[in-house]
Design an enzyme around this catalytic site. Sequence first.
Site, PDB file in Angstrom:
ATOM      1  N   HIS A 111       0.801  -1.220   0.000  1.00 24.61           N
ATOM      2  CA  HIS A 111       0.000   0.000   0.000  1.00 24.61           C
ATOM      3  C   HIS A 111       0.831   1.264   0.000  1.00 24.61           C
ATOM      4  O   HIS A 111       0.439   2.275  -0.580  1.00 24.61           O
ATOM      5  CB  HIS A 111      -0.984  -0.020   1.172  1.00 24.61           C
ATOM      6  N   GLU A 144      -2.500 -15.539 -20.543  1.00 18.25           N
ATOM      7  CA  GLU A 144      -1.504 -15.359 -19.492  1.00 18.25           C
ATOM      8  C   GLU A 144      -0.834 -16.679 -19.100  1.00 18.25           C
ATOM      9  O   GLU A 144       0.060 -16.709 -18.274  1.00 18.25           O
ATOM     10  CB  GLU A 144      -2.112 -14.650 -18.277  1.00 18.25           C
ATOM     11  N   ASP A 160       1.275 -12.299 -15.539  1.00 18.13           N
ATOM     12  CA  ASP A 160       1.295 -13.745 -15.321  1.00 18.13           C
ATOM     13  C   ASP A 160       2.042 -14.472 -16.429  1.00 18.13           C
ATOM     14  O   ASP A 160       2.764 -15.431 -16.162  1.00 18.13           O
ATOM     15  CB  ASP A 160      -0.142 -14.289 -15.213  1.00 18.13           C
ATOM     16  N   ARG A 177       5.905 -13.915  -9.442  1.00 22.10           N
ATOM     17  CA  ARG A 177       5.788 -12.458  -9.538  1.00 22.10           C
ATOM     18  C   ARG A 177       5.763 -11.768  -8.177  1.00 22.10           C
ATOM     19  O   ARG A 177       5.909 -10.559  -8.091  1.00 22.10           O
ATOM     20  CB  ARG A 177       4.543 -12.073 -10.353  1.00 22.10           C
ATOM     21  N   CYS A 181      -2.831  -6.115 -21.238  1.00 24.21           N
ATOM     22  CA  CYS A 181      -3.251  -5.386 -20.043  1.00 24.21           C
ATOM     23  C   CYS A 181      -2.339  -5.622 -18.841  1.00 24.21           C
ATOM     24  O   CYS A 181      -2.661  -5.231 -17.728  1.00 24.21           O
ATOM     25  CB  CYS A 181      -4.694  -5.709 -19.688  1.00 24.21           C
TER      26      CYS A 181
HETATM   27  C1  PEP Z   1      -1.725 -10.083 -15.869  1.00 23.90           C
HETATM   28  O1  PEP Z   1      -1.538 -11.200 -15.400  1.00 23.90           O
HETATM   29  O2  PEP Z   1      -0.927  -9.504 -16.644  1.00 23.90           O
HETATM   30  C2  PEP Z   1      -2.943  -9.330 -15.530  1.00 23.90           C
HETATM   31  C3  PEP Z   1      -3.238  -8.195 -16.129  1.00 23.90           C
HETATM   32  O3  PEP Z   1      -3.729  -9.838 -14.544  1.00 23.90           O
HETATM   33  P1  PEP Z   1      -3.392  -9.714 -12.965  1.00 23.90           P
HETATM   34  O4  PEP Z   1      -2.218  -8.774 -12.835  1.00 23.90           O
HETATM   35  O5  PEP Z   1      -4.625  -9.192 -12.335  1.00 23.90           O
HETATM   36  O6  PEP Z   1      -3.073 -11.120 -12.618  1.00 23.90           O
HETATM   37 MG    MG Z   2      -3.122 -12.270 -14.420  1.00 21.28          MG
END
Ligand code: PEP
Ligand code: MG
Length: 576
Positions: free
Chosen positions: A190, A432, A456, A466, A503
């Site tokens: 945060h 992903e 991912d 990650r 994304c």
């Molecule tokens: C990703 O995995 O790149 C993604 C956008 O989803 P999240 O970060 O919510 O896992």
């Molecule tokens: Mg993801």
Amino acid sequence: MPTKAIRGIAASPGIAIGPILRYEAAKLVANQHYTSDIPHELLHLEEALTQARQEIHGFYEQAKQTIGTQEGAIFEAHEAFLNDPALLEQVHTAIQQQSSSAAFAWQEGIERYANQLRLLHDEYLAARATDLEDVGQRVLRILQGGQEQALRLTEPTIIVATDLTPSETVRFDTQMVCAFCTATGTPTSHAAILAKALGIPAITGLGSDLAQLADGLQVIVDGNTGEILLAPDAETLERYRLHAQIQTQKQRIALEASHQPAFTLDGKHVEIVANINSPDQVAEALTYGAEGVGLLRTEFLFLERATAPTEEEQFGIYRAILTGMHQQPVVVRTFDIGGDKPAPYMPVAEEMNPFLGVRGIRLALTQKELLQTQLRALLRAGVGQQLRIMFPMVSSSEEIDVLREHLMEARKTLEERQIAAAANVQIGIMIEVPAAALMADVLAEQVDFFSIGTNDLTQYTLAADRTNEAIAPFADALHPAVLRLIDSVCKAAHARQRWVGLCGELGGDPLALPVLLGLGLDELSMAPKAIPLCKQQVRLYSQEQAHEIAQQALKKRNAAEVRAYLKACSHTIGDH
Ligand code: PEP
Ligand code: MG
């Protein structure tokens, strides 16, 4: 002699130059002390909780004014800890049955709760444990009759700490604090989220290198790369000063043009859209020029609560977002729970590797009623809007068949109830999982679009968790292995006239932009604040130039070579 540098995790972008101030909040400790006056201790606790609620409410109001409702909500969550029935019951029991002092009972209760969260080995919950301890220390200070210490800064300063709590972060004078650097924490803690919202550069995960940052040492903090330059020479200082000035200037120009769509030099329109979690972020997305929402992470509506949101509740939220975006497309991802985002009412058996376990649609498909509820809410909210539904963590074509059946069932139920449902909803999947990327030609036949989740996809391709700060350098989304997968996904989709977006965090990285453009992505989705600069980047390249850059990047041997090459290209284009 070259300037010495240390490296952490880039958690909030920007450049800061200044002296270091080590900040370590003294941890309050309560010793066991037995009371003979239990009603007095209970009252003492009650009064302290009331005062803590007032203080936190003050932070909430302050944060709402300075950084927005979304980030301010962190303090709403702090208030919720103070009202947590399980925690309060434990503390009351310790006072009543063990005659503990209120301070000791409270300290024990908080420690137990925070340890439980940490034992789950999950980045998100570990960050909540820090929030909980922040609240715990506040109440303890009040119980012990202490005053809140304010740090008085007289010059622009770089704050260095083992860790920072949200209330410390928001209490610093933002006119005087020019960067945060911490030993622990990741970009999703945060304090890092608040730093981003405040527009202050931040670097986390410095580990034992923190010891090299002594009080008063002059440093340059590069929140874009995660690098800290120690005692830089005059020439390096001048270079970074100039760099920082250019960055500020570029931001200003980019913001002025952010409401225009982004076209390449030869006229290709790239849709630049926003990643959001809640209706509160719609205004921010529009302010920065989002042409839609490329990823609504709906799981945030499901987390940190005792039961799932109802159909009506979800309908209200989705409708507010869709109408708030004024007919622009909104990609809603069905809840991606599991992995680093567990929900207490969707139990998953203990897993050795939660990221390789029951998460995303694997979990959703075991929670048929919850998935149906969400799909009904979405279909209702999408009437007359540009709704696109996307499924996370898909790894096979069978899953898409089953998900499509679910969608048909949700439609049928609404029809039976004579409730209107959205027509013409585009259906897509996140790419992903490497298997999905490799099978993109097959999967493209079953959907209208793909959105590549590089967060991912990178961790699965490079076998680099990650959430593990120790291996952050391995998890580089610009690794040619990841780029090659993106390339083949784009080709497979375009051969079947499907559009492809991206994304993950890579989508908002200006350095990556020419490669992504050159690989043929049609849409890029990112944090709202990243939109203006990315739009400007699109405008710098022709498709041919970008294609050539992408081809060269695909041939590099590792992520470092890709990065070096892209930096050199952006110098040539005149961007740095
Ligand atoms: C990703 O995995 O790149 C993604 C956008 O989803 P999240 O970060 O919510 O896992
Ligand atoms: Mg993801």
